[in-house]
Write a protein that holds these residues in place. Sequence first.
Motif, PDB file in Angstrom:
ATOM      1  N   SER A 195      38.038  46.809  36.937  1.00  0.00           N
ATOM      2  CA  SER A 195      39.183  46.375  36.147  1.00  0.00           C
ATOM      3  C   SER A 195      38.942  46.634  34.664  1.00  0.00           C
ATOM      4  CB  SER A 195      39.435  44.883  36.371  1.00  0.00           C
ATOM      5  OG  SER A 195      40.348  44.370  35.418  1.00  0.00           O
ATOM      6  N   ILE A 196      40.018  46.870  33.923  1.00  0.00           N
ATOM      7  CA  ILE A 196      39.913  47.043  32.464  1.00  0.00           C
ATOM      8  C   ILE A 196      39.313  45.792  31.829  1.00  0.00           C
ATOM      9  CG2 ILE A 196      41.202  47.437  30.325  1.00  0.00           C
ATOM     10  CD1 ILE A 196      43.304  48.867  31.876  1.00  0.00           C
ATOM     11  N   ALA A 197      39.573  44.639  32.435  1.00  0.00           N
ATOM     12  CA  ALA A 197      39.116  43.387  31.840  1.00  0.00           C
ATOM     13  C   ALA A 197      37.623  43.144  32.033  1.00  0.00           C
ATOM     14  CB  ALA A 197      39.900  42.213  32.427  1.00  0.00           C
ATOM     15  N   LEU A 276      45.329  40.882  32.720  1.00  0.00           N
ATOM     16  CA  LEU A 276      44.165  41.618  33.215  1.00  0.00           C
ATOM     17  C   LEU A 276      42.915  40.760  33.382  1.00  0.00           C
ATOM     18  CD1 LEU A 276      44.539  44.932  31.177  1.00  0.00           C
ATOM     19  CD2 LEU A 276      44.841  44.657  33.633  1.00  0.00           C
ATOM     20  N   ILE A 277      42.839  39.649  32.665  1.00  0.00           N
ATOM     21  CA  ILE A 277      41.659  38.788  32.772  1.00  0.00           C
ATOM     22  C   ILE A 277      41.649  38.120  34.153  1.00  0.00           C
ATOM     23  CG2 ILE A 277      40.533  36.696  31.897  1.00  0.00           C
ATOM     24  CD1 ILE A 277      41.627  37.399  29.134  1.00  0.00           C
ATOM     25  N   PRO A 278      40.572  38.254  34.916  1.00  0.00           N
ATOM     26  CA  PRO A 278      40.514  37.668  36.268  1.00  0.00           C
ATOM     27  C   PRO A 278      40.314  36.153  36.211  1.00  0.00           C
ATOM     28  CG  PRO A 278      38.418  38.720  35.736  1.00  0.00           C
ATOM     29  CD  PRO A 278      39.343  39.001  34.576  1.00  0.00           C
ATOM     30  N   GLY A 312      46.169  37.875  36.050  1.00  0.00           N
ATOM     31  CA  GLY A 312      44.796  37.836  36.527  1.00  0.00           C
ATOM     32  C   GLY A 312      44.566  38.787  37.674  1.00  0.00           C
ATOM     33  N   THR A 313      45.679  39.275  38.267  1.00  0.00           N
ATOM     34  CA  THR A 313      45.554  40.219  39.389  1.00  0.00           C
ATOM     35  C   THR A 313      46.248  41.543  39.082  1.00  0.00           C
ATOM     36  OG1 THR A 313      47.583  39.421  40.479  1.00  0.00           O
ATOM     37  CG2 THR A 313      45.507  38.310  41.032  1.00  0.00           C
ATOM     38  N   TRP A 314      46.759  41.700  37.853  1.00  0.00           N
ATOM     39  CA  TRP A 314      47.476  42.926  37.501  1.00  0.00           C
ATOM     40  C   TRP A 314      46.496  44.088  37.341  1.00  0.00           C
ATOM     41  CZ3 TRP A 314      52.242  42.510  33.795  1.00  0.00           C
ATOM     42  CH2 TRP A 314      53.147  41.581  34.322  1.00  0.00           C
TER      43      TRP A 314
END
Length: 498
Positions: A195-197, A276-278, A312-314
């Motif tokens: 993920s980017i995050a 984007l943050i999980p 958080g799931t994007w």
Amino acid sequence: MSEKTKKGFQMPSSYTILMIIIALMAVMTWFVPAGAYQKTDDGAVISGTYEVVASNPQGIYDILMAPVRGMLGTDLTGGAIEVSFFILMVGAFLGVINHTGALDTGIASVVRKNKGREKALIWVLLPLFALGGSTYGMGEETMAFYPLLIPVMIAVGFDSVVAVAIILIGSQIGCLASTINPFATGVASDAAGISIADGIVWRIIQLVLLVALAIWFVYGYASKIEKDPSKSIIADKMAEHREIFKLQENTADLTSRQRKVLYVFALTFIIMVLSLIPWGDFGITLFDDINNAIIGIPVLGQVIGLTMAPFGTWYFQEITMLFIVMAILAAIVYGMSESDFLKAFLTGAGEFLSVAVICAVARGIQVIMNDGSITATILHWGEVGLSGLSSQVFIVLAYIFYLPMSFLIPSTSGLAGATMGIMAPLGEFSNVPAHLVITAFQSASGVLNMISPTSAIVMGALAIGRIDLPTWWKFIAKFIVMVIAVSILLLVVATFFG
């Protein structure tokens, strides 16, 4: 009779270099033993499971098809289509924002409101440009600001170097410490399969440290010139520059519509970060609860969409949608006509077509290597060679590796796509997470993008400021050394925390 002109050596484009690498990789499939690793359910390589398999040499047809398969994907290699389309939509969004003139007028308003306190602009503008670089890869867009800021700085007794440093160092420090920059972090994360995050906390820390260092450096130079103009690194040209850069003040104020566009612009990146943050990994269920509550409302939930994903799931598909929606919203709040919106939207997308295409060409390298079954073999060689190396030694070597590679392939998107498929798995053998390899790549690439003669951003900025390249190198040399030292130190410290 025609005259023959001699042309000096010109560095080939990133596209040419990447196609040469694809061809070389195809040749290697004829000589390098084919191999395979066992993998976990999420696709991670399992150390020590390498085995030799039947070879599958790649031919000319495979070379020609590599960029196509790189875009669309194969059974062994994911395609770049998601990240490429995302990049196009980011470009379209920026095209709409730029059409409104909100960013240009906003910066001009900041400059005007700080009249008499021009040195304070370093504290205001440099972080703003860094934020632009860190979030959406602000680069070529900065060219519009040099003619605005250079006359202001010269008029109050500074030189053009101060103005160029505020914009160029600011934006490129932001790109170096990219948090969610789609053209660096986004492409690299996609190539690494994360993920980017992932690792965003370390990149935020790096951004804060390096922006503070940049402000200290530029402010110190400006203060020195303020006390003694002869200390300017271009003191012999200051009189000439005063004549060239005569101040013509921009008196335009932000309209209420432009102010609304800036709100939309800022909101877009706030939503992107939040999405984007999980959050689930930190035990935070707020966004899941809100999402479930909305889609659980009878009728309304179905109207909105039962498949709506919570923050958080994007990933790329969702944030691509975000930029499309926010481009439309920006056009609505500005009162843009449909024809003007479509023209700005498509023009903006077109300006980023080269970046989208280079992602596919770079992914073609992985296609050739995976189809030729040599990726695992190269990873195995790396596993053997890196055995016994600590995480700290590996991350420093990764940083050093990306310094010359960044000169060879100036495109951050092209470099990420070309190398991250190998470098990220190699990091696993030394217990270095992929997000730290990405941070090493960005840090090295960002340094080169402040001084490289192959960078159109650097050379364009220096041309506008009437500063020659050796003079710029002399000015920025100490700063570059400090940036390298801080970046390596941060990378080493991060390896202890994973």
